[in-house]
Write an enzyme that holds these catalytic residues in place. Sequence first.
Site, PDB file in Angstrom:
ATOM      1  N   SER A  63     -48.210  59.456 -16.369  1.00  0.00           N
ATOM      2  CA  SER A  63     -48.094  59.257 -17.810  1.00  0.00           C
ATOM      3  C   SER A  63     -49.223  59.999 -18.506  1.00  0.00           C
ATOM      4  CB  SER A  63     -48.144  57.762 -18.138  1.00  0.00           C
ATOM      5  OG  SER A  63     -49.403  57.238 -17.761  1.00  0.00           O
ATOM      6  N   HIS A  90     -46.716  63.340 -18.865  1.00  0.00           N
ATOM      7  CA  HIS A  90     -46.193  63.118 -20.218  1.00  0.00           C
ATOM      8  C   HIS A  90     -47.296  63.492 -21.197  1.00  0.00           C
ATOM      9  CE1 HIS A  90     -43.442  59.885 -18.317  1.00  0.00           C
ATOM     10  NE2 HIS A  90     -42.848  61.062 -18.336  1.00  0.00           N
ATOM     11  N   ASP A 182     -39.596  56.612 -15.301  1.00  0.00           N
ATOM     12  CA  ASP A 182     -39.504  58.058 -15.099  1.00  0.00           C
ATOM     13  C   ASP A 182     -40.132  58.441 -13.770  1.00  0.00           C
ATOM     14  OD1 ASP A 182     -39.021  60.753 -15.487  1.00  0.00           O
ATOM     15  OD2 ASP A 182     -40.757  61.057 -16.777  1.00  0.00           O
TER      16      ASP A 182
END
Length: 193
Positions: A63, A90, A182
């Site tokens: 993340s 991300h 994810d």
Amino acid sequence: MNTQNPKRVSGKATIKSKSGKRSRSGLPTAAQIEKPMAQVLREIQSLKGEPPKPFPIVGIGASAGGLEAFTQLLQNLPVDTGMAFVLVQHLDPAHESALAQLLTRTTSMPVREVTDGTKVAPNRVYVIPPNTCMEIAKGVLKLRPQDKTRGAHRSIDVFFESLAEDRREHAIGVILSGTASDGMQGLEMIKSE
């Protein structure tokens, strides 16, 4: 076949077998050939400049807060693993990323932000750029703009799924942290290969 330094006799190479017999023509007989065909093919391919066998590519997902985990991982990896490392994080789509520059300080391996068409090589680190989705095909990284859909983006899954398809048994997936789920679907594909 014992090919210890073939000797020249009358201008012809003679080869001794284990029994010490020589062929009349100076050429080895079929019974004297012991070198496995696979080894011969490898030698021929190396002479032709054929590419080496596939190396593992490690997809690593995290993340937005994954910098510390990436840093710790790279600090503890040898620089000559023979693997390539592709970091999929991300990132804030509205800001430039300094991730590649920050990670350069933590490892002796070359670290670079991916551009479309980057060919992956072993003992290197590749970082996804912001606001993109990345896939791999035939060892080449392909970028496209991130979908403008609502909800969580699946950039890790997208890369892992293409990695599983492209590298099969040479694909490795690691999730250091993630948004929602994810990466889980992509890990399942890697595991199934």
